[in-house]
Design a protein around this motif. Structure first.
Motif, PDB file in Angstrom:
ATOM      1  N   ARG A 148     -52.488  11.187  11.274  1.00  0.00           N
ATOM      2  CA  ARG A 148     -52.887   9.906  10.709  1.00  0.00           C
ATOM      3  C   ARG A 148     -52.335   8.801  11.601  1.00  0.00           C
ATOM      4  O   ARG A 148     -51.120   8.712  11.798  1.00  0.00           O
TER       5      ARG A 148
ATOM      6  N   ASP B  80     -51.274   5.330  12.089  1.00  0.00           N
ATOM      7  CA  ASP B  80     -50.859   4.192  11.250  1.00  0.00           C
ATOM      8  C   ASP B  80     -50.992   2.905  12.057  1.00  0.00           C
ATOM      9  O   ASP B  80     -50.017   2.384  12.599  1.00  0.00           O
TER      10      ASP B  80
ATOM     11  N   ARG C 191     -40.405  13.891   6.884  1.00  0.00           N
ATOM     12  CA  ARG C 191     -40.151  12.828   7.858  1.00  0.00           C
ATOM     13  C   ARG C 191     -38.657  12.596   7.981  1.00  0.00           C
ATOM     14  O   ARG C 191     -37.860  13.280   7.346  1.00  0.00           O
TER      15      ARG C 191
ATOM     16  N   TYR D  37     -46.643  -0.844   6.062  1.00  0.00           N
ATOM     17  CA  TYR D  37     -46.915   0.584   6.063  1.00  0.00           C
ATOM     18  C   TYR D  37     -46.883   1.254   4.668  1.00  0.00           C
ATOM     19  O   TYR D  37     -47.639   2.194   4.391  1.00  0.00           O
TER      20      TYR D  37
ATOM     21  N   SER E 175     -49.866   4.060   3.166  1.00  0.00           N
ATOM     22  CA  SER E 175     -49.414   5.437   3.357  1.00  0.00           C
ATOM     23  C   SER E 175     -49.582   6.248   2.068  1.00  0.00           C
ATOM     24  O   SER E 175     -50.055   7.385   2.081  1.00  0.00           O
TER      25      SER E 175
ATOM     26  N   ARG F 161     -48.939  15.910   7.142  1.00  0.00           N
ATOM     27  CA  ARG F 161     -49.499  14.942   8.090  1.00  0.00           C
ATOM     28  C   ARG F 161     -48.403  14.409   8.982  1.00  0.00           C
ATOM     29  O   ARG F 161     -47.240  14.335   8.617  1.00  0.00           O
TER      30      ARG F 161
ATOM     31  N   ALA G 239     -47.753  10.947  11.029  1.00  0.00           N
ATOM     32  CA  ALA G 239     -48.301   9.596  10.879  1.00  0.00           C
ATOM     33  C   ALA G 239     -47.646   8.591  11.827  1.00  0.00           C
ATOM     34  O   ALA G 239     -46.923   7.698  11.400  1.00  0.00           O
ATOM     35  N   PRO G 240     -47.892   8.743  13.120  1.00  0.00           N
ATOM     36  CA  PRO G 240     -47.258   7.803  14.053  1.00  0.00           C
ATOM     37  C   PRO G 240     -47.936   6.435  14.053  1.00  0.00           C
ATOM     38  O   PRO G 240     -49.130   6.327  13.785  1.00  0.00           O
ATOM     39  N   SER G 241     -47.165   5.412  14.359  1.00  0.00           N
ATOM     40  CA  SER G 241     -47.740   4.086  14.586  1.00  0.00           C
ATOM     41  C   SER G 241     -47.988   3.991  16.093  1.00  0.00           C
ATOM     42  O   SER G 241     -47.066   4.235  16.864  1.00  0.00           O
TER      43      SER G 241
ATOM     44  N   HIS H 279     -36.452   7.230   6.206  1.00  0.00           N
ATOM     45  CA  HIS H 279     -37.482   6.880   5.228  1.00  0.00           C
ATOM     46  C   HIS H 279     -37.082   7.142   3.775  1.00  0.00           C
ATOM     47  O   HIS H 279     -37.898   6.967   2.873  1.00  0.00           O
TER      48      HIS H 279
END
Ligand code: GLU
Length: 444
Positions: free
Chosen positions: A40, A42, A203, A185, A189, A6, A8-10, A207
């Motif tokens: 996804r 976020d 990622r 987050y 997640s 996935r 998963a950008p904000s 992270h």
């Protein structure tokens, strides 16, 4: 289980080159395994998330050709988070805290001053139900932390970084929920990765410490953690994480005439031991995608390298590849004649305008006027055949080399360089070429 990745950008801004790289790598990883690539959004931070950015993210992925096999939005899943949160509460894995940012900052400074790691001291764990009731009566709402299990060592085999080990006792229990009830987050997640069957979380290395906490969240929710891989970050060619990179996105690349293939060919292999080459076929990039080839050093993004790759890829595009993006009337012969002189596709329109005219012709050297008149007469006989025209002129005027070719090119195109005249002249056509030579001979 089928590989599921996935991105998963904000949606708090548009995608920059670093996000694009992460999206691409997740897409390649899924593609290689014939798996699924999910988008996804976020958007639990409702204050900073914007619908226009959600649309921009979708549009950017579409431009890049990274089509998700599914899309989820965190803001639509709040009930699911609530449910998981209740389970963690029942299991004693989350707890209420009241410290302000300033108090926490002070605690950190005190710890550091004593030579201790700046880890949250779990003071709030000692609060009794009466304490909580008093806080509530005073109008103080709690934020929530996840209780790390200090007896459960954290280990994973990172796809890029190899074996990783963290001591939970050296980590702060992460805040997972704000006093206003909104989510950070971290926990959503994990809940989503479980629910969506994500097998691989790929990622940036920023992270890594989140992963350490999240691994315990997976376990606390009764799920096996996915495979994790953390890539070294992207830096500019000057070796720093520049502000510039943070603002470089699809809009800037499009404006500069960068083709999605070029960006993809570069980002697929940048920072790996595989050579960056003008590979247009994504299937080839996907087949060769291999996390074990990724280095630990930051990957250097060089805009000039991207521009070179872009030009190399354009030079390999067939007419069919670009026909719908070429000016009206520009046919295959024109594309093939002009292609070698194109650095970005927009150049094709400029050269096509030279073919179709009108062109601005600079005044010739006085000594060239008679020559151009002679050329116009000769062309009336030879037609738009460059070899015939120039060899006839060579014998009648005894000119050769630059003295023969340059005045003709200038008169016919208005420029001193450009595509091969032998291909260009038939495109201009005999009548128009003759008129241009006559006009040039008299131009002032
Ligand atoms: N929304 C998070 C971010 O943009 C996602 C990180 C992740 O891939 O888990 O940093």
């Amino acid at each position: 289980m089928a590989t599921t990745t996935r991105f998963a950008p904000s949606p708090t801004g548009t995608l920059h080159i670093g996000n694009i790289r992460t999206a691409l790598h997740n897409w390649l990883l899924a593609q290689k395994a014939s798996g699924r690539f999910l988008l996804r959004i976020d958007d639990t931070d409702s204050a900073r998330s914007r619908e226009e950015y959600v649309d921009a993210i979708r549009a950017d992925l579409a431009w890049l050709g990274l089509h998700p096999d599914g899309e989820e939005r965190q803001s639509a899943r709040l009930a699911i988070y609530e449910d998981a949160f209740e389970r963690l509460k029942a299991a004693g894995r989350v707890y209420r805290c009241y410290e302000t940012a300033q108090e926490l900052d002070l605690k950190r400074k005190v710890a550091l001053g004593r030579g201790l790691p700046p880890v949250y001291d779990r003071a709030a764990l000692k609060l009794t139900e009466d304490d909580h009731a008093a806080k509530a009566a005073a109008g103080e709402a709690p934020h929530w932390r996840f209780l790390l299990n200090h007896d459960e060592p954290i280990r994973w085999d990172d796809g890029v970084r190899g074996s990783q080990k963290f001591d939970p006792a050296q980590m702060s229990d992460p805040v997972i929920r704000r006093a206003d009830g909104s989510w950070l987050y971290m926990l959503p997640s994990v809940i989503d990765d479980i629910a969506m069957g994500v097998t691989d979380v790929l990622r940036g290395e920023d992270h890594v410490s989140n992963t350490a906490s999240q691994i315990q969240m997976f376990t606390a929710l009764g799920a096996a953690p996915p495979r994790f891989a953390h890539e070294a970050l992207l830096v500019g060619s000057e070796g720093k994480l520049s502000k510039r990179l943070g603002s470089l996105g699809v809009a800037a690349f499009r404006e500069r005439g960068i083709e999605p293939q070029a960006l993809i060919a570069l980002l697929a292999r940048l920072g790996t031991s595989q050579p960056v080459e003008p590979v247009a076929d994504r299937a080839v990039l996907a087949a060769g995608f291999d996390l074990s080839t990724f280095g630990r050093a930051p990957a250097r993004f060089d805009e000039e390298e991207l521009a070179r790759l872009n030009t190399a890829l354009i030079h390999a595009l067939s007419y069919a590849d670009v026909a719908d993006r070429l000016p009206q009337g520009m046919d295959e012969a024109a594309w093939l004649a002009i292609r070698p002189n194109v650095t970005v596709l927009a150049d094709a329109a400029e050269w096509w305008a030279v073919v179709t005219g009108p062109i601005a012709v600079p005044a010739p050297d006085e000594g060239d006027r008679a020559f151009l008149q002679e050329a116009a007469r000769t062309l009336a006989v030879t037609g738009a055949d460059w070899a015939a025209l120039t060899s006839a002129l060579k014998s009648t005027t005894e000119r050769k080399g630059k003295a023969l070719f340059l005045p003709l090119r200038l008169a016919l195109t208005g420029r001193d360089h450009g595509p091969d005249m032998a291909s260009l002249l038939p495109l201009i056509g005999a009548g128009e070429a003759q008129a241009r030579l006559e006009r040039a001979a008299l131009a002032s």
